[in-house]
Design a protein around this motif. Structure first.
Motif, mmCIF file in Angstrom:
data_model
loop_
_atom_site.group_PDB
_atom_site.id
_atom_site.type_symbol
_atom_site.label_atom_id
_atom_site.label_comp_id
_atom_site.label_asym_id
_atom_site.label_seq_id
_atom_site.Cartn_x
_atom_site.Cartn_y
_atom_site.Cartn_z
ATOM 1 N N UNK A 613 0.803 -1.203 0.048
ATOM 2 C CA UNK A 613 0.178 -0.155 0.122
ATOM 3 C C UNK A 613 0.795 1.148 0.091
ATOM 4 N N UNK A 614 1.970 1.048 0.843
ATOM 5 C CA UNK A 614 2.911 2.348 0.822
ATOM 6 C C UNK A 614 3.469 2.597 -0.407
ATOM 7 N N UNK A 615 3.897 1.267 -1.437
ATOM 8 C CA UNK A 615 4.570 1.565 -2.669
ATOM 9 C C UNK A 615 3.557 2.220 -3.322
ATOM 10 N N UNK A 616 2.345 1.928 -3.230
ATOM 11 C CA UNK A 616 1.467 2.796 -4.484
ATOM 12 C C UNK A 616 0.941 4.099 -4.004
ATOM 13 N N UNK A 617 1.154 4.379 -2.762
ATOM 14 C CA UNK A 617 0.901 5.730 -2.493
ATOM 15 C C UNK A 617 2.142 6.552 -2.606
ATOM 16 N N UNK A 618 3.394 6.081 -2.448
ATOM 17 C CA UNK A 618 4.415 6.986 -2.891
ATOM 18 C C UNK A 618 4.534 6.914 -4.488
ATOM 19 N N UNK A 619 4.265 5.811 -5.160
ATOM 20 C CA UNK A 619 4.351 6.261 -6.363
ATOM 21 C C UNK A 619 3.136 7.144 -7.055
ATOM 22 N N UNK A 775 -4.489 7.048 -6.531
ATOM 23 C CA UNK A 775 -4.852 7.336 -4.990
ATOM 24 C C UNK A 775 -6.341 6.792 -4.840
ATOM 25 N N UNK A 776 -7.130 6.658 -5.710
ATOM 26 C CA UNK A 776 -8.505 6.086 -5.531
ATOM 27 C C UNK A 776 -8.431 4.565 -5.536
ATOM 28 N N UNK A 777 -7.375 3.947 -5.999
ATOM 29 C CA UNK A 777 -7.013 2.481 -5.774
ATOM 30 C C UNK A 777 -6.735 2.240 -4.365
ATOM 31 N N UNK A 778 -5.882 3.207 -4.154
ATOM 32 C CA UNK A 778 -5.142 3.242 -2.574
ATOM 33 C C UNK A 778 -6.199 3.566 -1.448
ATOM 34 N N UNK A 779 -7.320 4.144 -1.855
ATOM 35 C CA UNK A 779 -8.414 4.573 -0.970
ATOM 36 C C UNK A 779 -9.330 3.156 -0.670
ATOM 37 N N UNK A 780 -9.569 2.465 -1.875
ATOM 38 C CA UNK A 780 -10.089 1.133 -1.690
ATOM 39 C C UNK A 780 -9.374 0.085 -0.938
#
Length: 1004
Positions: A613-619, A775-780
């Protein structure tokens, strides 16, 4: 057994990195036979000697320098084109002082390989180590000399360097003091067409005088007053021939002149009495038993002991003033140590292969338990397929490209030759019969016709083209004119077989196009006859181009394709690895017992799911990391009368400020409401900030968007950081923090790469829309996978939550000592990467992509070494000692750069910093969390203030580096490293004393 092999695994990774660096750094070694104890000379062009009869030579197209002792043993080898590291690009001449220091006259050519951008005289120590640059001249684009610079004939005498600077109608002898590097012009002589007319200089000292040769076959002497006297001429003005052409000259013992006679193919000596005798020739060499058939001498240098050193037909010859040969050969003997070193460098390849096999075995057996996941295997297969396809396709494309390019060039050459040969006046050309005619009216007329044939290199199609004219007498080839005026009429060419094509063109009246290589470059050229008015062949016209520019461009293109492919592979590896880890963690969570799955308690398994999840957020966050100031520049309008540079920095500054402030606020929110609400709130704000950034049409709107995004980042980052330190076990916390850092750095690096590629394709603003989708994917994913820590307990002693309690927190000795003596100094030192390195690398002419690869090296160190090193080192020596070890590695990184000061050492420093931070980041957070005052204030709030202080260090870092660099780059970095060692030593002492004080208090 597995536990004992862990240190070996980590050691293998480090060794693999060291071996890769060593192999890449010594690539020229692998062109030599490892079992051959000899090192062959490659078309040597210049050689000199010192008082101890050591020989120094330039060969391999001016890209290599070699030092040999009097017996022919190789002492050291220097390779040019060092890619930004201190060193030479194209060595022209050498000189040696009484201490054995070597001075190299270096030319840096433009991208076409035609004009000289800069000339430098570089000093090396007696053992071949770069020391400094003694003298440097940089030319404006419109004043750049063709191929060879204006500086020549360097020599060293009594702590001074002497050099000549040829100007249009004069020359200057300059003396440079070697200790201060201050220069002074000591002889200035007016001489018509000096830049093109003068061939070479020799220098006499105390008082200074200059001996120089001209392309008219003359030797002159100039004294301090500027007066000239003719010393020697090879021209018989009463006859239509010339018997001697002096070319290169040297002075020994003030009144003795050595010169190379290119027409008589010998080295001759003018004695103080005026007598001219032959010092060395083909006949003299054969009399001493040397096979020297067809020898010709073009250069000569004289050592302090009177020995002459010369280059001939691939051989280097040294002889004394009695013509006794001391050295004659075309290769040097490697000493036992050098031979063993070459073998060792080849053995490195075998070792690297073995180490990589061990790493692969360890991963399969101990990490994947003999059953690698299907996703990982699919990822590896995709990566392998991409690598093979890229190599095959790129090689096919480049081969086709090269073939098409060469075909087009030869067509251009043929067309130019056909037209140019019609433009050359053959009748006038016939009148140029000897060196005396250099730059006379007939010569200048033909010269103008030659240059006009390819429009003076002023167009794109003829930028790198050159022309030359030859004639044939008694079936021997002579140069009459070169486009750069580097040769005189009837300059004899070496009879080594290369002249056969010219003779065919002259005798058979045909046109030929071909390719060849020599010491000066790789050439594509053509030859065609030059006719007089009666149709008789009187000369040969050559038109061609140096393939240097094309080869350089082709090499750059290949490197760009391979680097882009490698970069994309890194991103692909990041993504595949995170997918693999995420899928594995979800599987393990599904396999948990029902009561564990339903529990609201957060376990280490839950915290590890934060990594992907951190990977996607930082990406998502750092897709725009490489171009925010550039986008702001496009939107720029004056704001409140602020300077433009300040306005351009506002988006980044405001974003950083909001990250710091919202981190503190997020800490309080996190303690009251839990991690998940804080995380989701932050992601919503981040979504809004990225969306507004994409639509921003004004600087004010863009600054506001970055402020919103910064607030979202602060809440998001602090919630993730809090989430992974919830488990009670120190080992679980270390594992969680390390996993979070690895995911974050992987996302950061992937974000920079993906964002840059998307910006090139779609535009910078559009990148923010891709970010919002992520970011929307990260929220989900946050809603589905992140638990809320509803069991947060307010610690006793923190009930007030007032300024007083906050003041007490910051003034607690353990906290203040940690912040002031550990956290802030460490962050300041790590700004070596973010602030200092880009400026230093740019000064070394490194490309932006090269600089970004340094950041990638740093990120990879943290991503792949962090998790394992953190667990292993903290288990062995504990959190505090591990933190101090990381600090010492960081200090060592700075100090080794301060000592070496090269681009290579900067990369080594970055790798060492990456190793330090791979476990240092985690263990600093863990150490801070274990402080009682931080625990009492509340986990969320204390980590929020931790982030605030960390950001303060990031603000101070550039300021500190900017201040100390004013003292000198290497001295300044060294001072930072030494100061950091002192600070962490003080921290260590104070923390031990506090521990002892607490123990004594408990006894009481």
């Amino acid at each position: 057994m597995i536990h004992r092999k862990k240190p070996l695994f980590f050691t293998s990774i480090i060794l693999a990195g060291i071996l890769c660096y060593s192999i890449l750094h010594n690539l020229p070694v692998y062109s030599e036979n490892p079992f051959n104890r000899f090192m062959n000379f490659k078309q040597p062009v210049f050689a000199t000697s010192d008082a101890a009869s050591n020989i120094y030579l330039i060969d391999d197209g001016t890209k290599r320098i070699m030092k040999l002792d009097a017996a022919g043993k190789v002492i050291f080898v220097l390779n040019g084109e060092t890619g930004g590291s201190p060193g030479f690009f194209s060595a022209q001449e050498l000189a040696v002082d009484s201490y054995g220091n070597l001075y190299v006259l270096d030319n840096l050519l433009d991208e076409n390989g035609q004009n000289v951008e800069k000339e430098e005289i570089i000093r090396y120590t007696a053992n071949g180590k770069f020391k400094d640059i003694v003298y440097s001249v940089e030319y404006a684009e419109e004043d750049r000399p063709i191929r060879t610079g204006n500086i020549c004939s360097i020599s060293v005498y009594k702590e001074n360097l002497y050099l000549y600077n040829k100007k249009k109608d004069s020359f200057v002898l300059t003396r440079v003091a070697l200790d201060t590097k201050k220069s002074k012009d000591i002889i200035h002589v007016a001489f018509a067409d000096a830049a093109s007319m003068i061939v070479d200089f020799g220098t006499a000292y105390d008082p200074p005088a200059s001996i120089f040769t001209t392309k008219r076959g003359e030797i002159y002497k100039a004294v301090e007053t500027g007066d000239l006297s003719l010393v020697y001429t090879g021209d018989n003005k009463a006859a239509d021939f010339v018997s001697s052409i002096p070319w290169k000259a040297e002075v020994y013992d003030r009144d003795t002149v050595y010169f190379s006679d290119i027409l008589q193919r010998s080295i001759r000596c003018i004695e103080p009495s005026g007598n001219v005798r032959t010092l060395i020739s083909d006949k003299i060499l054969q009399e001493q038993g040397y096979d020297s058939d067809g020898v010709n001498f073009y250069t000569v240098s004289v050592a302090a002991n009177g020995n002459a050193v010369l280059v001939s037909n691939g051989n280097v010859v040294s002889c004394n003033n009695m013509s006794i040969v001391g050295f004659y050969g075309s290769r040097g003997l490697l000493p036992v140590s050098g031979y063993l070193l070459r073998l060792l460098q080849w053995i490195q390849i075998v070792l690297l292969a073995g180490i990589l096999a061990f790493i692969a075995w360890y991963l399969v057996v101990n990490i994947f338990k003999g059953r690698p996941s299907a996703v990982l295997m699919q990822s590896l297969f995709v990566i392998f397929a991409i690598v093979i396809a890229t190599l095959l396709v790129s090689n096919t494309i480049f081969d086709k490209f090269q073939s098409r390019y060469e075909s087009d060039i030869f067509n251009h050459i043929s067309q130019t030759m056909f037209l140019a040969s019609k433009n050359i006046d053959g009748d006038t050309f016939e009148k140029i019969k000897k060196p005396e005619h250099f730059m006379d009216e007939n010569y200048k007329l033909i010269r103008e016709q030659l240059h006009a044939s390819f429009n003076y290199n002023q167009d794109t199609w003829n930028e790198g083209f050159y022309g030359a004219l030859y004639t044939v007498v008694d079936n021997k080839l002579y140069a009459v004119m070169y486009y750069d005026d580097s040769k005189c009429p009837f300059y004899p060419l070496a009879e080594d077989g290369s002249e056969q094509d010219y003779l065919r063109v002259f005798n058979e009246k045909i046109m030929i196009t071909t390719k060849s290589s020599d010491a000066e470059g790789d050439w594509m050229y053509g030859m065609t006859p030059v006719l007089n008015s009666s149709g008789k062949v009187v000369g040969v016209l050559e038109v061609g181009t140096d393939s240097y520019g094309f080869n350089q461009e082709n090499s750059r293109l290949k490197n760009e394709v391979l680097l882009k492919t490698a970069t994309l592979l890194v991103v692909l590896i990041f993504i595949m690895l995170e997918i693999t880890i995420f899928a594995d963690l979800l599987r393990k969570r599904r396999e948990r017992l029902p009561d564990e799955a339903d529990s609201k308690m957060i376990t280490s398994l839950d915290t590890l799911t934060m990594r992907p999840l951190c990977f996607l957020i930082y990406l998502a966050c750092f897709m725009s990391g490489s171009f925010v100031p550039i986008l702001m520049k496009q939107l720029y309008r004056p704001i409140l009368g602020l300077p433009e540079n300040v306005v351009l920095a506002l988006p980044i500054s405001v974003e950083a400020l909001l990250i710091a402030v919202s981190s503190v606020i997020g800490g309080y929110v996190n303690d009251k409401k839990g991690c998940r609400p804080t995380l989701i709130s932050g992601l919503v704000l981040l979504f809004g900030g990225q969306l507004i950034s994409g639509f921003a049409g004004s600087p004010a709107m863009f600054i506001f968007a970055r402020a919103v995004a910064g607030a979202g980042m602060g809440l998001t980052f602090i919630s993730m950081q809090n989430y992974v330190v919830i488990p009670a076990s120190e080992e679980e916390r270390n594992e969680g923090i390390s996993a979070l850092n690895s995911g974050g750095f992987a996302g950061l690096n992937a974000g920079l790469i993906v964002g840059g590629l998307l910006a090139e394709k779609f535009g910078m603003s559009k990148v923010y829309f891709f970010s919002t989708a992520l970011v929307m994917i990260c929220v989900f994913l946050s809603i589905k996978t992140v638990k809320n820590n509803t069991c947060t307990v307010q610690k006793e002693g923190n009930s007030q939550g007032s300024i007083k309690s906050l003041f007490k927190f910051f003034t607690t000795p353990a906290v203040s000592t940690f912040f002031l003596l550990m956290l802030i100094p460490t962050v300041i030192c790590t700004m070596f990467i973010d602030y200092f390195f880009p400026l230093f690398a740019e000064g070394q002419k490194m490309s932006t992509s090269g600089i970004s690869r340094a950041f990638l090296l740093y990120g990879l160190s943290i991503i792949y070494l962090g998790p394992s090193l953190t667990v292993y080192i903290s288990k062995k020596i504990g959190a505090k000692l591990s933190m101090l070890l990381a600090a010492l590695i960081l200090a060592a990184a700075l100090l080794q750069f301060a000592v070496q000061g090269t681009l290579t050492s900067a990369f080594i420093a970055i790798f060492m910093i990456g190793i330090s931070e791979s476990f240092g980041i985690t263990l600093r957070v863990n150490y801070f969390s274990s402080i009682n005052a931080a625990d009492l204030l509340g986990q969320g709030k204390s980590l929020g203030y931790y982030g605030l202080v960390e950001n303060l260090g990031q603000v101070l870092g550039p300021i500190i580096y900017g201040m100390v660099i004013g003292m000198g780059i290497f001295k300044g970095i060294g001072l930072i490293g030494i100061f950091f060692i002192g600070v962490i030593s003080l921290f260590s002492i104070l923390s031990v004393r506090k521990k002892a004080a607490v123990a004594n208090a408990l006894k009481v």
